[in-house]
Scaffold this active site. Sequence first.
Site, PDB file in Angstrom:
ATOM      1  N   GLY A 159     -11.548 -63.530 -18.870  1.00 57.13           N
ATOM      2  CA  GLY A 159     -12.719 -63.232 -19.674  1.00 57.13           C
ATOM      3  C   GLY A 159     -13.275 -64.315 -20.563  1.00 57.13           C
ATOM      4  O   GLY A 159     -14.353 -64.135 -21.131  1.00 57.13           O
ATOM      5  N   PRO A 161      -7.720 -65.951 -15.793  1.00 57.67           N
ATOM      6  CA  PRO A 161      -9.077 -66.484 -15.887  1.00 57.67           C
ATOM      7  C   PRO A 161      -9.731 -66.623 -14.520  1.00 57.67           C
ATOM      8  O   PRO A 161      -9.067 -66.924 -13.529  1.00 57.67           O
ATOM      9  CB  PRO A 161      -8.868 -67.868 -16.520  1.00 57.67           C
ATOM     10  CG  PRO A 161      -7.472 -68.248 -16.163  1.00 57.67           C
ATOM     11  CD  PRO A 161      -6.686 -66.976 -16.029  1.00 57.67           C
ATOM     12  N   GLY A 162     -11.015 -66.392 -14.473  1.00 57.13           N
ATOM     13  CA  GLY A 162     -11.794 -66.610 -13.262  1.00 57.13           C
ATOM     14  C   GLY A 162     -12.907 -67.590 -13.583  1.00 57.13           C
ATOM     15  O   GLY A 162     -12.835 -68.783 -13.289  1.00 57.13           O
ATOM     16  N   ARG A 163     -13.936 -67.071 -14.275  1.00 59.69           N
ATOM     17  CA  ARG A 163     -15.141 -67.856 -14.575  1.00 59.69           C
ATOM     18  C   ARG A 163     -14.831 -69.211 -15.219  1.00 59.69           C
ATOM     19  O   ARG A 163     -15.392 -70.222 -14.833  1.00 59.69           O
ATOM     20  CB  ARG A 163     -16.003 -67.040 -15.544  1.00 59.69           C
ATOM     21  CG  ARG A 163     -17.381 -67.630 -15.799  1.00 59.69           C
ATOM     22  CD  ARG A 163     -18.072 -66.876 -16.942  1.00 59.69           C
ATOM     23  NE  ARG A 163     -17.960 -65.456 -16.865  1.00 59.69           N
ATOM     24  CZ  ARG A 163     -18.870 -64.642 -16.340  1.00 59.69           C
ATOM     25  NH1 ARG A 163     -19.990 -65.127 -15.857  1.00 59.69           N
ATOM     26  NH2 ARG A 163     -18.658 -63.341 -16.307  1.00 59.69           N
ATOM     27  N   ARG A 206     -26.724 -63.015  -9.995  1.00 58.47           N
ATOM     28  CA  ARG A 206     -26.539 -62.860 -11.446  1.00 58.47           C
ATOM     29  C   ARG A 206     -27.851 -62.737 -12.227  1.00 58.47           C
ATOM     30  O   ARG A 206     -27.951 -61.877 -13.106  1.00 58.47           O
ATOM     31  CB  ARG A 206     -25.670 -63.998 -12.015  1.00 58.47           C
ATOM     32  CG  ARG A 206     -24.287 -64.096 -11.351  1.00 58.47           C
ATOM     33  CD  ARG A 206     -23.321 -65.029 -12.070  1.00 58.47           C
ATOM     34  NE  ARG A 206     -22.879 -64.434 -13.319  1.00 58.47           N
ATOM     35  CZ  ARG A 206     -23.294 -64.799 -14.494  1.00 58.47           C
ATOM     36  NH1 ARG A 206     -24.167 -65.784 -14.625  1.00 58.47           N
ATOM     37  NH2 ARG A 206     -22.850 -64.194 -15.566  1.00 58.47           N
ATOM     38  N   TYR A 234     -27.990 -59.191 -14.051  1.00 57.91           N
ATOM     39  CA  TYR A 234     -27.665 -59.206 -15.489  1.00 57.91           C
ATOM     40  C   TYR A 234     -28.710 -59.936 -16.320  1.00 57.91           C
ATOM     41  O   TYR A 234     -28.454 -60.224 -17.496  1.00 57.91           O
ATOM     42  CB  TYR A 234     -26.341 -59.930 -15.756  1.00 57.91           C
ATOM     43  CG  TYR A 234     -25.193 -59.622 -14.839  1.00 57.91           C
ATOM     44  CD1 TYR A 234     -24.584 -58.369 -14.820  1.00 57.91           C
ATOM     45  CD2 TYR A 234     -24.660 -60.610 -14.007  1.00 57.91           C
ATOM     46  CE1 TYR A 234     -23.496 -58.112 -13.999  1.00 57.91           C
ATOM     47  CE2 TYR A 234     -23.575 -60.355 -13.188  1.00 57.91           C
ATOM     48  CZ  TYR A 234     -23.001 -59.101 -13.188  1.00 57.91           C
ATOM     49  OH  TYR A 234     -21.926 -58.860 -12.373  1.00 57.91           O
ATOM     50  N   CYS A 240     -38.161 -59.828  -0.802  1.00 57.93           N
ATOM     51  CA  CYS A 240     -39.285 -58.948  -1.156  1.00 57.93           C
ATOM     52  C   CYS A 240     -38.934 -58.004  -2.295  1.00 57.93           C
ATOM     53  O   CYS A 240     -38.795 -56.794  -2.096  1.00 57.93           O
ATOM     54  CB  CYS A 240     -39.715 -58.181   0.078  1.00 57.93           C
ATOM     55  SG  CYS A 240     -40.218 -59.311   1.359  1.00 57.93           S
ATOM     56  N   GLU A 241     -38.727 -58.530  -3.471  1.00 64.07           N
ATOM     57  CA  GLU A 241     -38.423 -57.747  -4.671  1.00 64.07           C
ATOM     58  C   GLU A 241     -38.905 -58.564  -5.855  1.00 64.07           C
ATOM     59  O   GLU A 241     -38.659 -59.777  -5.914  1.00 64.07           O
ATOM     60  CB  GLU A 241     -36.906 -57.608  -4.875  1.00 64.07           C
ATOM     61  CG  GLU A 241     -36.184 -56.927  -3.787  1.00 64.07           C
ATOM     62  CD  GLU A 241     -35.461 -55.667  -4.256  1.00 64.07           C
ATOM     63  OE1 GLU A 241     -35.657 -55.232  -5.406  1.00 64.07           O
ATOM     64  OE2 GLU A 241     -34.715 -55.138  -3.435  1.00 64.07           O
TER      65      GLU A 241
HETATM   66  N1  LLP Z   1      -8.965 -59.804 -14.796  1.00 58.69           N
HETATM   67  C1  LLP Z   1      -9.595 -58.620 -14.596  1.00 58.69           C
HETATM   68  C2  LLP Z   1      -8.830 -57.393 -14.600  1.00 58.69           C
HETATM   69  C3  LLP Z   1     -10.996 -58.608 -14.402  1.00 58.69           C
HETATM   70  O1  LLP Z   1     -11.612 -57.437 -14.233  1.00 58.69           O
HETATM   71  C4  LLP Z   1     -11.721 -59.817 -14.408  1.00 58.69           C
HETATM   72  C5  LLP Z   1     -13.184 -59.843 -14.192  1.00 58.69           C
HETATM   73  C6  LLP Z   1     -11.005 -61.026 -14.596  1.00 58.69           C
HETATM   74  C7  LLP Z   1      -9.632 -60.984 -14.800  1.00 58.69           C
HETATM   75  C8  LLP Z   1     -11.685 -62.368 -14.614  1.00 58.69           C
HETATM   76  O2  LLP Z   1     -12.584 -62.470 -15.666  1.00 58.69           O
HETATM   77  P1  LLP Z   1     -13.309 -63.871 -15.990  1.00 58.69           P
HETATM   78  O3  LLP Z   1     -12.271 -64.821 -16.504  1.00 58.69           O
HETATM   79  O4  LLP Z   1     -13.918 -64.359 -14.750  1.00 58.69           O
HETATM   80  O5  LLP Z   1     -14.312 -63.501 -17.001  1.00 58.69           O
HETATM   81  N2  LLP Z   1     -19.823 -60.481 -11.851  1.00 58.69           N
HETATM   82  C9  LLP Z   1     -19.806 -60.691 -13.293  1.00 58.69           C
HETATM   83  C10 LLP Z   1     -18.401 -60.800 -13.831  1.00 58.69           C
HETATM   84  C11 LLP Z   1     -17.519 -59.599 -13.518  1.00 58.69           C
HETATM   85  C12 LLP Z   1     -16.125 -59.753 -14.056  1.00 58.69           C
HETATM   86  C13 LLP Z   1     -15.231 -58.664 -13.603  1.00 58.69           C
HETATM   87  N3  LLP Z   1     -13.861 -58.785 -13.989  1.00 58.69           N
HETATM   88  C14 LLP Z   1     -20.652 -61.927 -13.612  1.00 58.69           C
HETATM   89  O6  LLP Z   1     -21.237 -62.510 -12.706  1.00 58.69           O
HETATM   90  O7  LLP Z   1     -20.792 -62.290 -14.775  1.00 58.69           O
END
Ligand code: LLP
Length: 439
Positions: free
Chosen positions: A258, A296-298, A334, A338, A364-365
């Site tokens: 997150g 972490p992802g993002r 995105r 959002y 087409c949106e």
């Molecule tokens: N762990 C869990 C349980 C999660 O649900 C998520 C993201 C992560 C880790 C990774 O979170 P991050 O570090 O990436 O913030 N599609 C949206 C983001 C959806 C995130 C869902 N869960 C966007 O494009 O902003």
Amino acid sequence: MSQAKHHNSLPALQSLLGFSVRDDCWFIEALPLAQLAAQFGTPLYVYSKRALVAAFAAYEEACFNAQGKRRARIFFAVKANSNLAVMNCFKELGAGFDLVSGGELERALAIGADPASLVFAGVGKSAAEIRLALTVGVKCFNVESVAELEQINQIAAELSCRAPISLRVNPDVDAQTHPYISTGLKDNKFGIAYHETLKTYREAALLSHLDIVGIDCHIGSQITSTAPYLDALDKVLDLVTQLKKEGIKLRHLDLGGGLGIDYGDESSPAITEFTNALLDRIAERGFANLEILLEPGRSLVGNAGVLLTRVEYIKLGASKNFCIVDAAMNDLLRPALYSAYHAIVAVQNNEAETQIYDVVGPVCESGDWLGKDRALAIKANDVLAILSTGAYGFTMASNYNTRPRAAEVMVDGNQAYIIRERETVAELLSKERLLPQKK
Ligand code: LLP
């Protein structure tokens, strides 16, 4: 996360490791972005290996204390970018993976990830997915309901094995992010309600084929301050204390993902500041012995990637100018979903006059826009880079309007590697069948 008012604010240069601008030309590592667009076509996702490695290294470093003792371990959230080459980079650097589907699990197995480095999360795991995860022996199931606990227990009994489980607590804190990516409020579908967690652990302890190994929480995404994390952590540690009193001992605490990134006007805490705040609090409260997992992802991939797109048409209007490009909401959802802001730059300087444009795709949106009110000096056929699209870019792409999904390229120094071929329309059609002819 909302569309910024200003015409084009860029992420700070230190957030864009792997990218540089020389003589008005944008480079990814040693290669000009314009050259990659010419070589591989557009729309094209391009990632910098150097940026991935640097982002992971920053987390890794933050996982150790001053005495060199490991305090936490990284489980990359695959949903952010599930390309096998990206996952493999992280695997080689020592990451585990946070998975949310059987498909993501198969990806992890395809790159030879150690099953003990996999956590399986998600609110709706199917029986088939649970069976696969139990068969390969994942480290842990992050469980979100009593019904799911019972289902996992039953499948483990059928397979004559034990399932390692952790409960995902919904701590009911406001992560102050976009409502669609806020997950830790009691109205969200995620996790087990805070006041029901102890009761649910007691129920889990009675189920014959479960091993309780941890606790986890995740309060949302693109969070730009540590305060909501600390609130959630304190509430979770209160539960751990209570569980210990009741004789339920946990081995690990998973704090989810997150941490936000800089898309142009955010200032997120540095990774070490963020991890120190959390890990110090855990130690202060006497839980330094717990294994800590971060997902972490993002923040590992977001600023390591750009989406390259070519200008098809410039359409000057009475009230608005449109820059119509060959990427669309199916490539990058995105903004449409959002109202997310992504900086957009021309990858090469040219003689065009600067105008204010809405950058839009061919779908087409009216929701098919990639940037609004952007100051750009461009003409038809120029290449634009949509920045900070390494996370939740390609993974959220679709085939809407029968648009084949983009190719993906990873750059390492002066080498560019195709890591996903461009889809073809023939591939899309090949899955479909006509009804039999009536005689
Ligand atoms: N762990 C869990 C349980 C999660 O649900 C998520 C993201 C992560 C880790 C990774 O979170 P991050 O570090 O990436 O913030 N599609 C949206 C983001 C959806 C995130 C869902 N869960 C966007 O494009 O902003």
